[in-house]
Design a protein around this motif. Structure first.
Motif, PDB file in Angstrom:
ATOM      1  N   HIS A 166      -5.287  -2.796   5.225  1.00 37.24           N
ATOM      2  CA  HIS A 166      -5.552  -1.476   4.632  1.00 37.24           C
ATOM      3  C   HIS A 166      -5.830  -0.439   5.714  1.00 37.24           C
ATOM      4  O   HIS A 166      -5.446   0.730   5.581  1.00 37.24           O
ATOM      5  CB  HIS A 166      -6.735  -1.558   3.669  1.00 37.24           C
ATOM      6  CG  HIS A 166      -6.460  -2.354   2.425  1.00 37.24           C
ATOM      7  ND1 HIS A 166      -5.261  -2.306   1.764  1.00 37.24           N
ATOM      8  CD2 HIS A 166      -7.246  -3.214   1.714  1.00 37.24           C
ATOM      9  CE1 HIS A 166      -5.313  -3.098   0.692  1.00 37.24           C
ATOM     10  NE2 HIS A 166      -6.495  -3.656   0.657  1.00 37.24           N
ATOM     11  N   TRP A 170     -13.322   6.372  -8.080  1.00 34.67           N
ATOM     12  CA  TRP A 170     -12.754   6.177  -6.747  1.00 34.67           C
ATOM     13  C   TRP A 170     -13.820   6.469  -5.707  1.00 34.67           C
ATOM     14  O   TRP A 170     -14.460   7.516  -5.744  1.00 34.67           O
ATOM     15  CB  TRP A 170     -11.580   7.107  -6.554  1.00 34.67           C
ATOM     16  CG  TRP A 170     -10.512   6.570  -5.644  1.00 34.67           C
ATOM     17  CD1 TRP A 170     -10.692   6.027  -4.410  1.00 34.67           C
ATOM     18  CD2 TRP A 170      -9.106   6.530  -5.904  1.00 34.67           C
ATOM     19  NE1 TRP A 170      -9.486   5.644  -3.865  1.00 34.67           N
ATOM     20  CE2 TRP A 170      -8.497   5.949  -4.770  1.00 34.67           C
ATOM     21  CE3 TRP A 170      -8.307   6.930  -6.970  1.00 34.67           C
ATOM     22  CZ2 TRP A 170      -7.120   5.773  -4.678  1.00 34.67           C
ATOM     23  CZ3 TRP A 170      -6.942   6.741  -6.879  1.00 34.67           C
ATOM     24  CH2 TRP A 170      -6.364   6.177  -5.749  1.00 34.67           C
ATOM     25  N   ALA A 195      -8.738  10.608  -5.908  1.00 33.26           N
ATOM     26  CA  ALA A 195      -8.852   9.933  -4.617  1.00 33.26           C
ATOM     27  C   ALA A 195      -9.485  10.874  -3.601  1.00 33.26           C
ATOM     28  O   ALA A 195      -9.301  12.094  -3.669  1.00 33.26           O
ATOM     29  CB  ALA A 195      -7.477   9.480  -4.135  1.00 33.26           C
ATOM     30  N   ASP A 229       0.830  -1.210   0.000  1.00 32.86           N
ATOM     31  CA  ASP A 229       0.000   0.000   0.000  1.00 32.86           C
ATOM     32  C   ASP A 229       0.865   1.260   0.000  1.00 32.86           C
ATOM     33  O   ASP A 229       0.662   2.176  -0.806  1.00 32.86           O
ATOM     34  CB  ASP A 229      -0.913   0.020   1.234  1.00 32.86           C
ATOM     35  CG  ASP A 229      -2.108  -0.899   1.117  1.00 32.86           C
ATOM     36  OD1 ASP A 229      -2.379  -1.384   0.001  1.00 32.86           O
ATOM     37  OD2 ASP A 229      -2.777  -1.129   2.146  1.00 32.86           O
ATOM     38  N   THR A 250     -10.390   2.461   0.712  1.00 29.35           N
ATOM     39  CA  THR A 250     -11.440   2.835  -0.219  1.00 29.35           C
ATOM     40  C   THR A 250     -11.619   1.755  -1.283  1.00 29.35           C
ATOM     41  O   THR A 250     -10.925   0.746  -1.292  1.00 29.35           O
ATOM     42  CB  THR A 250     -11.123   4.184  -0.877  1.00 29.35           C
ATOM     43  OG1 THR A 250      -9.850   4.096  -1.538  1.00 29.35           O
ATOM     44  CG2 THR A 250     -11.079   5.297   0.151  1.00 29.35           C
ATOM     45  N   LYS A 251     -12.563   1.979  -2.186  1.00 29.39           N
ATOM     46  CA  LYS A 251     -12.876   1.009  -3.234  1.00 29.39           C
ATOM     47  C   LYS A 251     -12.768   1.664  -4.609  1.00 29.39           C
ATOM     48  O   LYS A 251     -12.825   2.885  -4.737  1.00 29.39           O
ATOM     49  CB  LYS A 251     -14.304   0.469  -3.054  1.00 29.39           C
ATOM     50  CG  LYS A 251     -14.550  -0.245  -1.731  1.00 29.39           C
ATOM     51  CD  LYS A 251     -13.824  -1.569  -1.668  1.00 29.39           C
ATOM     52  CE  LYS A 251     -14.171  -2.311  -0.375  1.00 29.39           C
ATOM     53  NZ  LYS A 251     -13.444  -3.616  -0.305  1.00 29.39           N
ATOM     54  N   LEU A 252     -12.618   0.829  -5.615  1.00 27.76           N
ATOM     55  CA  LEU A 252     -12.674   1.264  -7.005  1.00 27.76           C
ATOM     56  C   LEU A 252     -13.867   0.616  -7.684  1.00 27.76           C
ATOM     57  O   LEU A 252     -14.131  -0.568  -7.477  1.00 27.76           O
ATOM     58  CB  LEU A 252     -11.411   0.861  -7.762  1.00 27.76           C
ATOM     59  CG  LEU A 252     -10.084   1.467  -7.329  1.00 27.76           C
ATOM     60  CD1 LEU A 252      -8.956   0.896  -8.188  1.00 27.76           C
ATOM     61  CD2 LEU A 252     -10.118   2.986  -7.413  1.00 27.76           C
ATOM     62  N   ASP A 259     -11.020  -3.648  -4.110  1.00 34.01           N
ATOM     63  CA  ASP A 259     -10.179  -2.840  -3.241  1.00 34.01           C
ATOM     64  C   ASP A 259      -9.392  -1.864  -4.104  1.00 34.01           C
ATOM     65  O   ASP A 259      -9.277  -2.021  -5.319  1.00 34.01           O
ATOM     66  CB  ASP A 259      -9.202  -3.725  -2.463  1.00 34.01           C
ATOM     67  CG  ASP A 259      -9.878  -4.505  -1.354  1.00 34.01           C
ATOM     68  OD1 ASP A 259     -11.108  -4.405  -1.205  1.00 34.01           O
ATOM     69  OD2 ASP A 259      -9.172  -5.239  -0.629  1.00 34.01           O
ATOM     70  N   VAL A 260      -8.775  -0.871  -3.468  1.00 31.72           N
ATOM     71  CA  VAL A 260      -8.041   0.133  -4.219  1.00 31.72           C
ATOM     72  C   VAL A 260      -6.800  -0.449  -4.894  1.00 31.72           C
ATOM     73  O   VAL A 260      -6.283   0.115  -5.861  1.00 31.72           O
ATOM     74  CB  VAL A 260      -7.673   1.317  -3.293  1.00 31.72           C
ATOM     75  CG1 VAL A 260      -6.527   0.948  -2.364  1.00 31.72           C
ATOM     76  CG2 VAL A 260      -7.354   2.569  -4.091  1.00 31.72           C
ATOM     77  N   ASP A 261      -6.335  -1.608  -4.429  1.00 34.51           N
ATOM     78  CA  ASP A 261      -5.200  -2.272  -5.072  1.00 34.51           C
ATOM     79  C   ASP A 261      -5.647  -3.312  -6.096  1.00 34.51           C
ATOM     80  O   ASP A 261      -4.840  -4.098  -6.590  1.00 34.51           O
ATOM     81  CB  ASP A 261      -4.277  -2.917  -4.030  1.00 34.51           C
ATOM     82  CG  ASP A 261      -5.003  -3.922  -3.141  1.00 34.51           C
ATOM     83  OD1 ASP A 261      -6.200  -4.191  -3.372  1.00 34.51           O
ATOM     84  OD2 ASP A 261      -4.364  -4.442  -2.201  1.00 34.51           O
TER      85      ASP A 261
END
Length: 445
Positions: free
Chosen positions: A159, A440, A397, A77, A178-180, A200-202
């Protein structure tokens, strides 16, 4: 508002509206190839002034799941933010898990500015993390806390720790929890399959929320992160839906004649900005969600579209071709006169402001290439942020420190995240196929 003396005829205006809005939206998802459900991270560029941070592997007791290592996720992260340079565990001289085991001289020799240590313990189905962050130069603990999660939810725990570490160092809330939302296109079966996905953001833990043969466009998060608004062509024409993620319930809220596109939530979640052409021309409207009442916010023969609320929640940015080509405009309130923001090229579109009123980001054309640029709203200075050439769909973001957009790499469509100043980047390609239209989420509580 001053109109031009000569206005196009109704037929040409509607045709041009379709061309313009299709260029902004529809073409963004008309790629080809199968798309996987999960994205993978690839770091493409780091920041020159990245802060050295050592994330020491956490000590474990009680049977911790081995599939998702908390310290490894935290390290990933921090690295993908572009603001930190993390130390590989094999280069560490020791593996402390608490203050009494810290030897600050060793970490100074390794050139580290901060060190994160921690312990994981399991009791039943719960895993607790106790962690501490140290400033090496000052030899002080700047963060000490604990958090817990179910044993099958280790990524959420990791996270959360990343967010706390990021905030302790930068003073800005982290956005790793956060989420995508994004759209993929799969043609493996011979016919297109569009999928609206949330991850997930990743890019991990992706889930398909909607799937069909017709395009899905412009996902937009509600301010509480519990709903998505988007455009779907499932009825054979563009319609705007609101989708409750927990229940899966969907409500069609706009299916007027002509265009129904570009939803954007108000800060209180009670209304949406929409682009509608129900009266013959593409204009910006505000819809009260509960009553479905509409208020027209622009009135011009040009094409007005892609509205996005500004940081005050009272004004909004939008794209208009009233000056001869797509440019960004701003209205400080619903009834104010529009003010042109961009001047640097013949094409600037899809505005996305930050949450502090400093910048607006958008798609910018230069030398036949499409980049992501930003304008300083105080000085008017424009900065081109990306080096790729087919960039679209920027989304900021919620902490304002990163920006995601869709682009092409080696002929494939990928999502790319850059720092807000363009100084670092990582990509989120699907293992196969097309992935576009990123959005985002807000910070989730």
């Amino acid at each position: 508002m001053t109109n031009r003396t000569r206005t196009p005829g109704k037929t040409s205006r509607i045709r041009y509206a379709c061309q313009l809005v299709c260029a902004f939206f529809v073409c963004a998802v008309l790629g080809s190839g199968p798309a996987s459900a999960e994205l993978t991270i690839r770091i493409t560029e780091g920041a020159d002034a990245a802060i050295p941070v050592a994330v020491v592997p956490f000590a474990e007791s009680g049977g911790i799941p081995s599939s998702d290592k908390v310290s490894s996720i935290v390290q990933d992260d921090l690295t993908m933010s572009g603001e930190f340079n993390t130390l590989a565990p094999e280069k560490m001289l020791s593996l402390p898990s608490q203050r009494s085991e810290m030897y600050f001289r060793d970490w100074r020799l390794l050139g580290q500015r901060y060190v994160l240590v921690g312990q994981l313990s399991r009791s039943g189905d719960r895993v607790e993390a106790r962690y501490e962050l140290f400033d090496v130069n000052r030899e002080e603990r700047i963060l000490g806390s604990s958090a817990s999660a179910s044993a099958n939810n280790m990524r959420t725990l990791a996270h959360h720790i990343s967010d706390k570490v990021y905030e302790a160092i930068t003073g800005v809330p982290g956005a790793f929890s956060t989420k995508l939302a994004y759209v993929t296109l799969d043609r493996a079966s011979g016919e297109p399959r569009y999928r609206l996905q949330v991850s997930d953001v990743d890019g991990k833990r992706a889930r398909v929320r909607l799937e069909g043969k017709e395009p899905i466009l412009s996902p937009a998060w509600s301010p509480d992160g519990e709903k998505l608004a988007y455009v779907s062509f499932e009825t054979g024409r563009p319609a705007v839906f609101i989708h409750e993620l927990a229940s899966g319930n969907r409500t069609r809220i706009a299916e007027f004649r002509g265009l129904n596109s570009a939803p954007a939530w108000s800060d209180d979640g009670r209304s949406l900005l929409l682009t509608l052409s129900k009266d013959g021309n593409a204009e910006i409207y505000r819809m009260d969600i509960a009553s479905k009442n509409l208020k027209r916010l622009t009135n011009h023969w040009s094409i007005d579209t892609e509205a996005s609320w500004d940081h005050t929640g009272n004004g909004f940015f939008f794209t208009s071709d009233r000056s001869g080509g797509p440019q960004i405009y701003h209205k400080s309130s619903e009834n104010a006169d529009p003010r042109r923001i961009t001047f640097g090229s013949r094409y600037n579109a899809r505005p996305r402001p930050d949450n502090e009123g400093k910048y607006v980001y958008y798609v910018h054309q230069r030398d036949r290439a499409f980049h992501i640029a930003r304008t300083n709203l105080k000085s008017g200075e424009e900065t081109v942020l990306t080096r790729t050439e087919s960039d679209e769909s920027p989304s900021v973001a919620p902490n304002g420190r990163m920006l995601i957009y869709a682009t092409k790499q080696s002929g494939n469509s990928v999502l790319t995240v850059i720092s807000a100043d363009g100084g670092a980047a990582y990509s989120l390609p699907a293992s196969e196929g097309d992935v576009r239209e990123p959005a985002w989420s807000p910070i989730l509580h």
